[in-house]
Scaffold this motif. Sequence first.
Motif, PDB file in Angstrom:
ATOM      1  N   VAL A 144      -9.382 -12.464  -1.123  1.00 10.21           N
ATOM      2  CA  VAL A 144      -8.933 -11.202  -1.726  1.00 10.21           C
ATOM      3  C   VAL A 144      -9.567 -10.992  -3.094  1.00 10.21           C
ATOM      4  N   SER A 191      -4.040   1.323   7.305  1.00 14.19           N
ATOM      5  CA  SER A 191      -3.336   0.197   7.934  1.00 14.19           C
ATOM      6  C   SER A 191      -2.609   0.702   9.178  1.00 14.19           C
ATOM      7  N   GLY A 195      -0.284  -3.545   2.743  1.00 14.92           N
ATOM      8  CA  GLY A 195      -1.202  -4.512   2.157  1.00 14.92           C
ATOM      9  C   GLY A 195      -0.489  -5.767   1.692  1.00 14.92           C
ATOM     10  N   LEU A 236      -1.064  -9.466   3.375  1.00 19.18           N
ATOM     11  CA  LEU A 236      -1.558 -10.594   2.582  1.00 19.18           C
ATOM     12  C   LEU A 236      -0.570 -11.751   2.638  1.00 19.18           C
ATOM     13  N   GLY A 279       0.555  -9.903  -3.771  1.00 14.90           N
ATOM     14  CA  GLY A 279      -0.477  -9.302  -2.923  1.00 14.90           C
ATOM     15  C   GLY A 279      -0.507  -7.792  -3.056  1.00 14.90           C
ATOM     16  N   ILE A 328      -3.693  -5.525  -4.601  1.00 14.98           N
ATOM     17  CA  ILE A 328      -4.399  -4.440  -3.899  1.00 14.98           C
ATOM     18  C   ILE A 328      -4.415  -3.186  -4.761  1.00 14.98           C
ATOM     19  N   GLN A 349     -16.972  -0.361   3.168  1.00 17.02           N
ATOM     20  CA  GLN A 349     -15.737  -0.679   3.902  1.00 17.02           C
ATOM     21  C   GLN A 349     -15.779  -0.115   5.324  1.00 17.02           C
ATOM     22  N   LEU A 390      -7.999 -10.539   8.058  1.00 17.09           N
ATOM     23  CA  LEU A 390      -7.643 -10.194   6.679  1.00 17.09           C
ATOM     24  C   LEU A 390      -8.691  -9.279   6.058  1.00 17.09           C
ATOM     25  N   PHE A 418      -7.874  -5.533   4.925  1.00 15.47           N
ATOM     26  CA  PHE A 418      -7.988  -5.250   3.496  1.00 15.47           C
ATOM     27  C   PHE A 418      -8.892  -4.052   3.276  1.00 15.47           C
ATOM     28  N   CYS A 419     -10.009  -4.006   3.994  1.00 19.77           N
ATOM     29  CA  CYS A 419     -10.935  -2.865   3.868  1.00 19.77           C
ATOM     30  C   CYS A 419     -10.272  -1.571   4.317  1.00 19.77           C
ATOM     31  N   ALA A 467      -7.785  -0.596   1.507  1.00 15.26           N
ATOM     32  CA  ALA A 467      -8.437  -0.210   0.244  1.00 15.26           C
ATOM     33  C   ALA A 467      -9.144   1.138   0.371  1.00 15.26           C
TER      34      ALA A 467
END
Lengths: 152, 487
Positions: free
Chosen positions: B17, B64, B147, B151, B162, B166, B189, B326, B330-331, B334
């Motif tokens: 991360v 997400s 997020g 995490l 976490g 983010i 991303q 992960l 995460f991408c 974000a």
Amino acid sequence: MRTNLRMLGYALSFFFLFGFLAASAASVGLTGAETSSDGTVHLEFDILAGSEGQMVELQQDRHPDFPSPLLRYRGSEAATYLTGLSPSKHYFRARVVGVGMEENPWSAPHLVTVRYLPRRQLVTLLAVGSFVALSIVLAIVGGSLRTRKTGA
Amino acid sequence: MIPCVASMAPTTGWMIVLSLGALWIALGIYLGRKAKTAEGYMLAGRNVGLAFGAATAMATWVTSNTMMVAPLLAFEKGIWGMLAYSSACFGLLLFAPMAGRIRKILPQGTTSGDFFRNRYGTAGWVVFLLITLVYSVTWLVTMAIAGGRLLEALGGIPYEQGMSLILFVCVAYTLFGGLYAVIGTDFVQSLIILIGVVFLGFMALRQIPFEQAYDHLATHQPGLLDVLMPAALLALFNNMIFGFGEVFHNNVWWSRAFAIRKGLAFRAYLLAGLLWLPIPIAAGLLGLLAGPLGVNVTDPSAVGPLVAQHVLDGAGFGAAAGVIILIVLFCSIASSVDSLLAATSDLLVKDVYVGWFGRTLDDRGFRKVAAVAILGVAAVAWGLALSGWNIATVLYSAGPLVASLIWPVIAGLYWKGCNRAIVVAGMIAGTGFGLMVEFGVGSYLGALVGGAVSMAFTFLARYVSPTPFTPSPVNKETELLQQLDQL
């Protein structure tokens, strides 16, 4: 007198042994919703005393006597989500399984009734949805073509 | 709480991360050096090319929810459930012709608020601002919560840390680089997301033959193959209309329409919609295959990562499975958080600070106000994410709110005029009736009803005492931007 005492001893031993076995028999309760409108049901295994850490077996059938059961789950987790059940009555039962413990009693059957939205109501809502969606598409496509031509 | 899907040592989770976060911040600072003017900061100089334009639109629409809700819908509602989520691509596809029209009628526009104020006056503008700010903040909060939970589940990082990390990473590069930074990081991303998700779908199909999967579903889960499952069909239309409402009104998409180079917006959004389409289908496939793969699901909201981990474990990836999942998640988070921060702060600066309070801005002042707006939005999101509210319920109930804005946008773009008061009444009525149905009847009907009611009012407004739309106040906006750029 001696015979009577012997018989009494046998009876008491049998009683305690039976009681011990009954108390130590692993058992599981099965809880969950009783109706579903989309074929999804969440079932929880209430692992009773003496069964912690054991594996649970879950079966499903259309009849409460389970003449031709379908194995739905075997594992050590405390719950499961089942999806895609057809609109019908579904009976579930669970028991603890493990090495040397296959004879454990089944839980009481748990009935789940899956009932979809009535067809007429569905058709009405779909008609409204189709009309709204199609109108949006036509308005945008038509408007784009018209304004491109006129330049307005 | 999402069950622990793939355990990795917390130090590994932190390393991944922090490395990704450092990469995004460095990229953001590098790309943001071009953001010297207000127009540069808010709209990337109105010169974004086709590749970056399409990539940022596609990446922003991958959230997400795409990775978690698409598998959930497929797991619970089968084939149509999977397609229900992917129907949101029509929002991007239909926005393609709209983006071109937006540039034409608002050549110097900066936010979607400009449009609503011009077409529907102060009342319409205020109703729009209330709806869009509620929707944008709740969307942002759900991303932050997702997020933090992911995490925690994947990397063993405590939720509060976490989630804060983010938000901190996204705030940092958005603050430094504005829309340049957002679009640039979105490009990278989007590539990671596209490759990762398609790879997961491919690996899942390798692990179980299609015929075997079909046989299992037909025997054990026949409802998932039922093309007439009512809940799935209703979800299809509700999601589609929710998607229309989200894209048509929100400043995230309008800012990109203004930022993309003239003449390219149509192609960029068309490409974005087509590139986005396979992602929820691949993600949904994971949910559909949970049963055939023998994965026991105890929390349907985590079925996507759960099956992904099972698939990668089965393919011999071991500990790397959690790392891959992960990175992709995460991408996806974000890429949406940065866009929401930028677009929402633009609305607060342009529409609220300048438009409502009548303040003027110079170049230095603009960056300060924009920074305060970004930090303020992030702080609100952080607080709500910590509060434990069931914010997901709030987001899903935003369906009627945004759906009630669909027809006012269409009318404003393509009609010559209408009765403003009736349209504004339709926005409010659509919201009200939609919410009543959402909570009183069923959660897959709110957006549909909200859109239908607003549509009825808008059509009425076309024929009952319509007044022509006035041209966009170009001079006033051009003056303002010129003032900002000259200082």
